[in-house]
Design a protein around this motif. Structure first.
Motif, short mmCIF file in Angstrom:
data_model
loop_
_atom_site.label_atom_id
_atom_site.label_comp_id
_atom_site.label_asym_id
_atom_site.label_seq_id
_atom_site.Cartn_x
_atom_site.Cartn_y
_atom_site.Cartn_z
N ALA A 6 -22.44 -9.20 35.39
CA ALA A 6 -21.09 -9.72 35.23
C ALA A 6 -21.04 -11.20 34.84
O ALA A 6 -20.36 -11.54 33.88
N PRO A 7 -21.75 -12.10 35.52
CA PRO A 7 -21.69 -13.50 35.09
C PRO A 7 -22.23 -13.71 33.68
O PRO A 7 -21.69 -14.50 32.91
N ARG A 8 -23.31 -13.00 33.35
CA ARG A 8 -23.86 -13.14 31.99
C ARG A 8 -22.84 -12.65 30.97
O ARG A 8 -22.63 -13.26 29.94
N ASP A 9 -22.19 -11.52 31.28
CA ASP A 9 -21.17 -10.97 30.40
C ASP A 9 -19.99 -11.93 30.29
O ASP A 9 -19.47 -12.15 29.20
N ASP A 10 -19.59 -12.55 31.40
CA ASP A 10 -18.49 -13.51 31.36
C ASP A 10 -18.82 -14.69 30.46
O ASP A 10 -17.98 -15.15 29.69
N ARG A 11 -20.04 -15.20 30.57
CA ARG A 11 -20.44 -16.32 29.72
C ARG A 11 -20.49 -15.92 28.26
O ARG A 11 -20.05 -16.65 27.38
N ARG A 12 -21.03 -14.73 28.00
CA ARG A 12 -21.13 -14.23 26.62
C ARG A 12 -19.73 -14.12 26.02
O ARG A 12 -19.48 -14.57 24.91
N ARG A 13 -18.83 -13.50 26.75
CA ARG A 13 -17.45 -13.35 26.26
C ARG A 13 -16.79 -14.71 26.04
O ARG A 13 -16.08 -14.91 25.07
N GLY A 24 -2.92 -17.06 17.64
CA GLY A 24 -3.95 -16.16 18.15
C GLY A 24 -5.12 -16.92 18.75
O GLY A 24 -5.65 -16.54 19.80
N ALA A 25 -5.52 -17.99 18.09
CA ALA A 25 -6.63 -18.81 18.60
C ALA A 25 -6.27 -19.41 19.95
O ALA A 25 -7.07 -19.36 20.89
N ALA A 26 -5.07 -19.95 20.06
CA ALA A 26 -4.64 -20.54 21.33
C ALA A 26 -4.50 -19.48 22.42
O ALA A 26 -4.94 -19.69 23.55
N ALA A 27 -3.93 -18.35 22.08
CA ALA A 27 -3.72 -17.30 23.07
C ALA A 27 -5.04 -16.67 23.52
O ALA A 27 -5.17 -16.25 24.67
N LEU A 28 -6.03 -16.62 22.63
CA LEU A 28 -7.31 -16.01 22.99
C LEU A 28 -8.00 -16.77 24.12
O LEU A 28 -8.71 -16.17 24.93
N VAL A 29 -7.79 -18.06 24.19
CA VAL A 29 -8.43 -18.85 25.25
C VAL A 29 -7.50 -19.11 26.42
O VAL A 29 -7.81 -19.88 27.32
N MET A 62 -2.50 -14.47 28.00
CA MET A 62 -2.22 -13.93 26.68
C MET A 62 -3.45 -13.34 26.00
O MET A 62 -3.37 -12.83 24.89
N ARG A 63 -4.59 -13.41 26.64
CA ARG A 63 -5.87 -13.04 26.01
C ARG A 63 -5.87 -11.62 25.45
O ARG A 63 -6.31 -11.39 24.33
N ARG A 64 -5.41 -10.68 26.23
CA ARG A 64 -5.43 -9.27 25.79
C ARG A 64 -4.60 -9.08 24.53
O ARG A 64 -5.04 -8.46 23.57
N TRP A 65 -3.39 -9.65 24.53
CA TRP A 65 -2.53 -9.53 23.34
C TRP A 65 -3.12 -10.25 22.15
O TRP A 65 -3.00 -9.78 21.01
N ALA A 66 -3.76 -11.38 22.40
CA ALA A 66 -4.42 -12.12 21.30
C ALA A 66 -5.53 -11.28 20.69
O ALA A 66 -5.68 -11.23 19.47
N GLY A 67 -6.33 -10.63 21.52
CA GLY A 67 -7.41 -9.79 21.01
C GLY A 67 -6.89 -8.65 20.16
O GLY A 67 -7.41 -8.38 19.07
N ILE A 68 -5.84 -7.99 20.64
CA ILE A 68 -5.24 -6.90 19.87
C ILE A 68 -4.65 -7.44 18.57
O ILE A 68 -4.84 -6.87 17.49
N ALA A 77 -12.92 -9.63 18.19
CA ALA A 77 -11.64 -9.95 18.82
C ALA A 77 -11.41 -9.09 20.06
O ALA A 77 -10.99 -9.58 21.11
N LEU A 78 -11.69 -7.80 19.94
CA LEU A 78 -11.47 -6.89 21.06
C LEU A 78 -12.46 -7.16 22.20
O LEU A 78 -12.08 -7.13 23.37
N TYR A 79 -13.70 -7.45 21.87
CA TYR A 79 -14.69 -7.75 22.90
C TYR A 79 -14.38 -9.08 23.59
O TYR A 79 -14.41 -9.18 24.81
N SER A 80 -14.07 -10.09 22.80
CA SER A 80 -13.78 -11.42 23.36
C SER A 80 -12.59 -11.40 24.30
O SER A 80 -12.53 -12.17 25.25
N ALA A 81 -11.64 -10.52 24.03
CA ALA A 81 -10.45 -10.43 24.86
C ALA A 81 -10.64 -9.52 26.07
O ALA A 81 -9.74 -9.37 26.88
N GLY A 82 -11.82 -8.92 26.20
CA GLY A 82 -12.10 -8.06 27.34
C GLY A 82 -11.52 -6.66 27.22
O GLY A 82 -11.40 -5.94 28.20
N ILE A 83 -11.17 -6.25 26.00
CA ILE A 83 -10.57 -4.94 25.80
C ILE A 83 -11.65 -3.86 25.71
O ILE A 83 -11.47 -2.75 26.18
N ILE A 84 -12.78 -4.20 25.10
CA ILE A 84 -13.91 -3.28 25.03
C ILE A 84 -15.15 -3.96 25.58
O ILE A 84 -15.23 -5.19 25.63
N ASP A 85 -16.14 -3.16 25.97
CA ASP A 85 -17.40 -3.69 26.50
C ASP A 85 -18.58 -3.42 25.58
O ASP A 85 -19.59 -4.09 25.67
#
Length: 142
Positions: free
Chosen positions: A4-11, A61-66, A70-76, A123-131
């Motif tokens: 999980a921490p490695r995944d969090d850093r990667r994302r 989208g850039a602002a919302a992604l971070v 708003m991250r999930r909506w930004a990714g979509i 975009a989907l991975y960075s927003a945590g929508i897919i793994d």
């Protein structure tokens, strides 16, 4: 170290890189719209306004992604955006439109066209929508 921490850093790293990429693209759309107008397909109505809107969407989208809420909506939204602008990339490639710094070489266009689905995934991975592809299988599957 747990996954999980490695995944969090990667994302987080991927999220910030994508945000920087889209922020730069948004600024370019607003500051120098002419190259984007040249590759906009003819079926797009009100092309100058669409280019302005796409720049605003890229910045938002850039602002919302971070931004966590708003991250999930930004990714979509950024994934959908990458699909929507793909026709401009095809026009740029197949009509051999020469743009400053990019040219019209297939050494640029081939990888660029192939990379568009990666932007959707990113975009989907960075927003945590897919793994996928880094999700660990359950312990019983190993």
């Amino acid at each position: 170290m747990t996954e999980a921490p490695r995944d969090d850093r990667r994302r987080a790293v991927m999220r910030w890189l994508m945000a920087e990429f889209y922020a730069a693209a948004g600024i370019a759309h607003l500051a120098i719209p002419e190259p984007f107008l040249r590759i906009t397909p003819s079926f797009v109505p009100f092309a100058p306004q669409v280019i302005l809107l796409t720049g605003i969407c890229e910045l938002a989208g850039a602002a919302a992604l971070v931004t966590t809420p708003m991250r999930r909506w930004a990714g979509i939204g950024l994934a959908a955006y990458a699909i929507c602008v793909w026709p401009a990339n095809f026009k740029h490639a197949f009509e051999a439109i020469d743009l400053p710094l990019l040219g019209s070489s297939w050494l640029y266009h081939g990888p660029r066209l192939a990379f568009q689905p990666v932007l959707v995934w990113w975009a989907l991975y960075s927003a945590g929508i897919i793994d996928w592809p880094w999700r660990r299988p359950p312990d019983h599957v190993k």
